[in-house]
Scaffold this motif. Structure first.
Motif, PDB file in Angstrom:
ATOM      1  N   HIS A   2      29.571   7.227  33.826  1.00  0.00           N
ATOM      2  CA  HIS A   2      30.288   7.792  34.964  1.00  0.00           C
ATOM      3  C   HIS A   2      29.892   7.078  36.237  1.00  0.00           C
ATOM      4  O   HIS A   2      28.721   6.803  36.490  1.00  0.00           O
ATOM      5  CB  HIS A   2      30.001   9.299  35.089  1.00  0.00           C
ATOM      6  N   VAL A   3      30.876   6.758  37.047  1.00  0.00           N
ATOM      7  CA  VAL A   3      30.628   5.896  38.211  1.00  0.00           C
ATOM      8  C   VAL A   3      29.578   6.472  39.155  1.00  0.00           C
ATOM      9  O   VAL A   3      28.798   5.731  39.760  1.00  0.00           O
ATOM     10  CB  VAL A   3      31.937   5.639  38.975  1.00  0.00           C
ATOM     11  N   ASP A   4      29.552   7.779  39.308  1.00  0.00           N
ATOM     12  CA  ASP A   4      28.580   8.350  40.242  1.00  0.00           C
ATOM     13  C   ASP A   4      27.144   8.109  39.803  1.00  0.00           C
ATOM     14  O   ASP A   4      26.226   8.130  40.613  1.00  0.00           O
ATOM     15  CB  ASP A   4      28.797   9.866  40.372  1.00  0.00           C
ATOM     16  N   GLY A   5      26.924   7.908  38.517  1.00  0.00           N
ATOM     17  CA  GLY A   5      25.562   7.758  38.033  1.00  0.00           C
ATOM     18  C   GLY A   5      25.126   6.331  37.838  1.00  0.00           C
ATOM     19  O   GLY A   5      23.966   6.076  37.532  1.00  0.00           O
ATOM     20  N   ALA A   6      26.038   5.364  37.993  1.00  0.00           N
ATOM     21  CA  ALA A   6      25.674   3.971  37.743  1.00  0.00           C
ATOM     22  C   ALA A   6      25.843   3.118  38.990  1.00  0.00           C
ATOM     23  O   ALA A   6      24.874   2.645  39.579  1.00  0.00           O
ATOM     24  CB  ALA A   6      26.517   3.416  36.592  1.00  0.00           C
ATOM     25  N   TRP A   7      27.089   2.956  39.414  1.00  0.00           N
ATOM     26  CA  TRP A   7      27.348   2.035  40.523  1.00  0.00           C
ATOM     27  C   TRP A   7      26.741   2.532  41.825  1.00  0.00           C
ATOM     28  O   TRP A   7      26.421   1.718  42.701  1.00  0.00           O
ATOM     29  CB  TRP A   7      28.845   1.807  40.667  1.00  0.00           C
ATOM     30  N   VAL A  38      19.265   1.522  35.332  1.00  0.00           N
ATOM     31  CA  VAL A  38      20.423   2.256  35.825  1.00  0.00           C
ATOM     32  C   VAL A  38      20.635   3.515  34.974  1.00  0.00           C
ATOM     33  O   VAL A  38      20.532   3.466  33.744  1.00  0.00           O
ATOM     34  CB  VAL A  38      21.672   1.353  35.819  1.00  0.00           C
ATOM     35  N   PRO A  39      20.894   4.656  35.604  1.00  0.00           N
ATOM     36  CA  PRO A  39      21.021   5.889  34.824  1.00  0.00           C
ATOM     37  C   PRO A  39      22.318   5.939  34.041  1.00  0.00           C
ATOM     38  O   PRO A  39      23.355   5.451  34.490  1.00  0.00           O
ATOM     39  CB  PRO A  39      20.992   6.985  35.895  1.00  0.00           C
ATOM     40  N   GLY A  80      18.347 -12.402  34.910  1.00  0.00           N
ATOM     41  CA  GLY A  80      19.108 -12.060  33.713  1.00  0.00           C
ATOM     42  C   GLY A  80      19.313 -10.568  33.523  1.00  0.00           C
ATOM     43  O   GLY A  80      20.064 -10.158  32.641  1.00  0.00           O
ATOM     44  N   ALA A  81      18.672  -9.729  34.351  1.00  0.00           N
ATOM     45  CA  ALA A  81      18.770  -8.282  34.148  1.00  0.00           C
ATOM     46  C   ALA A  81      20.199  -7.780  34.313  1.00  0.00           C
ATOM     47  O   ALA A  81      20.670  -6.932  33.543  1.00  0.00           O
ATOM     48  CB  ALA A  81      17.843  -7.557  35.110  1.00  0.00           C
ATOM     49  N   ILE A  82      20.893  -8.274  35.325  1.00  0.00           N
ATOM     50  CA  ILE A  82      22.262  -7.814  35.575  1.00  0.00           C
ATOM     51  C   ILE A  82      23.170  -8.212  34.418  1.00  0.00           C
ATOM     52  O   ILE A  82      24.002  -7.422  33.948  1.00  0.00           O
ATOM     53  CB  ILE A  82      22.782  -8.388  36.904  1.00  0.00           C
ATOM     54  N   GLU A  83      22.997  -9.437  33.938  1.00  0.00           N
ATOM     55  CA  GLU A  83      23.823  -9.921  32.830  1.00  0.00           C
ATOM     56  C   GLU A  83      23.573  -9.116  31.554  1.00  0.00           C
ATOM     57  O   GLU A  83      24.515  -8.752  30.835  1.00  0.00           O
ATOM     58  CB  GLU A  83      23.539 -11.406  32.586  1.00  0.00           C
ATOM     59  N   VAL A  84      22.300  -8.808  31.276  1.00  0.00           N
ATOM     60  CA  VAL A  84      21.977  -8.031  30.076  1.00  0.00           C
ATOM     61  C   VAL A  84      22.523  -6.617  30.196  1.00  0.00           C
ATOM     62  O   VAL A  84      23.084  -6.056  29.236  1.00  0.00           O
ATOM     63  CB  VAL A  84      20.450  -8.006  29.854  1.00  0.00           C
ATOM     64  N   TYR A  85      22.401  -6.021  31.386  1.00  0.00           N
ATOM     65  CA  TYR A  85      22.951  -4.682  31.604  1.00  0.00           C
ATOM     66  C   TYR A  85      24.460  -4.669  31.349  1.00  0.00           C
ATOM     67  O   TYR A  85      24.990  -3.791  30.653  1.00  0.00           O
ATOM     68  CB  TYR A  85      22.663  -4.193  33.025  1.00  0.00           C
ATOM     69  N   ALA A  86      25.164  -5.640  31.939  1.00  0.00           N
ATOM     70  CA  ALA A  86      26.619  -5.673  31.801  1.00  0.00           C
ATOM     71  C   ALA A  86      27.029  -5.772  30.339  1.00  0.00           C
ATOM     72  O   ALA A  86      27.974  -5.113  29.893  1.00  0.00           O
ATOM     73  CB  ALA A  86      27.188  -6.841  32.600  1.00  0.00           C
ATOM     74  N   GLU A  87      26.304  -6.597  29.587  1.00  0.00           N
ATOM     75  CA  GLU A  87      26.659  -6.788  28.182  1.00  0.00           C
ATOM     76  C   GLU A  87      26.336  -5.565  27.340  1.00  0.00           C
ATOM     77  O   GLU A  87      27.156  -5.103  26.545  1.00  0.00           O
ATOM     78  CB  GLU A  87      25.926  -8.009  27.631  1.00  0.00           C
ATOM     79  N   LYS A  88      25.122  -5.012  27.524  1.00  0.00           N
ATOM     80  CA  LYS A  88      24.690  -3.898  26.671  1.00  0.00           C
ATOM     81  C   LYS A  88      25.371  -2.582  27.038  1.00  0.00           C
ATOM     82  O   LYS A  88      25.750  -1.802  26.160  1.00  0.00           O
ATOM     83  CB  LYS A  88      23.165  -3.748  26.743  1.00  0.00           C
ATOM     84  N   ALA A  89      25.498  -2.314  28.326  1.00  0.00           N
ATOM     85  CA  ALA A  89      26.033  -1.022  28.747  1.00  0.00           C
ATOM     86  C   ALA A  89      27.555  -1.009  28.811  1.00  0.00           C
ATOM     87  O   ALA A  89      28.180   0.006  28.498  1.00  0.00           O
ATOM     88  CB  ALA A  89      25.456  -0.640  30.111  1.00  0.00           C
ATOM     89  N   LEU A  90      28.155  -2.123  29.211  1.00  0.00           N
ATOM     90  CA  LEU A  90      29.586  -2.135  29.453  1.00  0.00           C
ATOM     91  C   LEU A  90      30.368  -3.038  28.511  1.00  0.00           C
ATOM     92  O   LEU A  90      31.597  -2.993  28.495  1.00  0.00           O
ATOM     93  CB  LEU A  90      29.864  -2.569  30.903  1.00  0.00           C
TER      94      LEU A  90
END
Length: 295
Positions: A2-7, A38-39, A80-90
């Protein structure tokens, strides 16, 4: 997710880093730290009518400020944290979502014409167009069909809402309330409105269908059809609503909305504060001095 809890966390940590006048490298490191923790938030509070959802933004603000201060102390997230987050979470790559640094994302923002989740605005606007065009009354309608893109169905499919937050995320309630009240403002979420027999009757006869073409095109908009018996008596479709980039608020509309929503609390001061927001010089404080605001 949910956008309120991540972005909200990414936005807060970047803004806090800027407010602390951190170097770009440190701000990036703080955002990378956010990507590591990120929650993950649930839609469940909205479906259940729990106001726990309203703590998501506060949580993001608190953690974001902590990470910005940590970055100021030299504690930075790994490359690399942002890239790993994007791949794993989204399930996406960052390159799929990258925009030019020259792009001003604030221009993609909007003000809301109605007091509900934005996805419900399109069927509400279409319903109001049909009501006015065909000069209908609520008693003329015994079936309503909403055709809308899939994301709206995912976020706004709550039925028979029992609490204000459930109603704000209910497309069927939003349309029914707008038909009866003639608009969808704060008054739609009072106990009296939620228990109104005509609104309840209309909400119960709403059928929601996916519009595959809008879904495939990632296009917002909706079509609403009204029926009586076996006959369709009216329909209307909209592709954008007031507040969208294609139809932005003008100053008069901004002032009118502020006075309607804030007026009951601010009283006569609402008009003066609205004027300050709209017309004050850029070097003036965002808010008028507190001793000038009657509470």
């Amino acid at each position: 997710m949910h956008v309120d809890g991540a972005w909200g966390l990414f936005a807060t940590v970047a803004a806090a880093g800027r407010a602390l006048e951190l170097a770009p490298r440190s701000i990036l490191g703080a955002v990378r730290s956010a990507a590591c923790q990120v929650p993950f938030s649930l839609y469940l509070p909205i479906a259940a009518g729990s106001f726990a959802r309203n703590t998501y933004i506060a949580h993001a603000q608190t953690v974001g400020q902590q990470l910005a201060h940590a970055a100021a102390a030299g504690i930075l997230g790994p490359a690399g944290a942002i890239e790993v987050y994007a791949e794993k979470a989204l399930g996406i790559t960052v390159l799929q979502q990258t925009v030019s640094p020259a792009t001003r994302m604030i221009e993609s923002g909007y003000l809301k014409a109605f007091a509900s989740v934005k996805h419900a605005h399109y069927p509400v606007a279409a319903a109001l167009v049909a009501m006015r065009k065909y000069d209908l009354k609520a008693s003329d309608i015994d079936a309503i069909t909403i055709r809308v893109y899939r994301e709206a169905i995912v976020y706004c499919s709550n039925r028979s809402p029992a609490t204000p937050i459930q109603a704000q995320f209910s497309m069927s309630y939003a349309v029914a309330a707008a038909i009866v009240l003639g608009d969808l403002g704060p008054g739609a979420y009072t106990k009296e409105a939620r228990e109104d027999r005509t609104i309840k009757r209309l909400e119960a006869c709403v059928r929601i269908e996916e519009d595959p073409a809008r879904t495939a095109a990632n296009a917002r908009g909706a079509e609403v059809l009204f029926s009586r018996g076996e006959h369709c008596i009216a329909s209307a479709a909209v592709d954008h609503v007031l507040g969208d980039p294609a139809e932005p608020f003008d100053d008069a509309a901004v002032r009118r909305k502020f006075e309607i929503y804030a007026g009951p609390t601010l009283g006569a001061e609402a008009a003066r504060i609205a004027d300050h927001f709209l017309n004050a010089a850029m070097d003036r404080p965002l808010f008028p001095p507190s001793d000038q605001i009657a509470v």
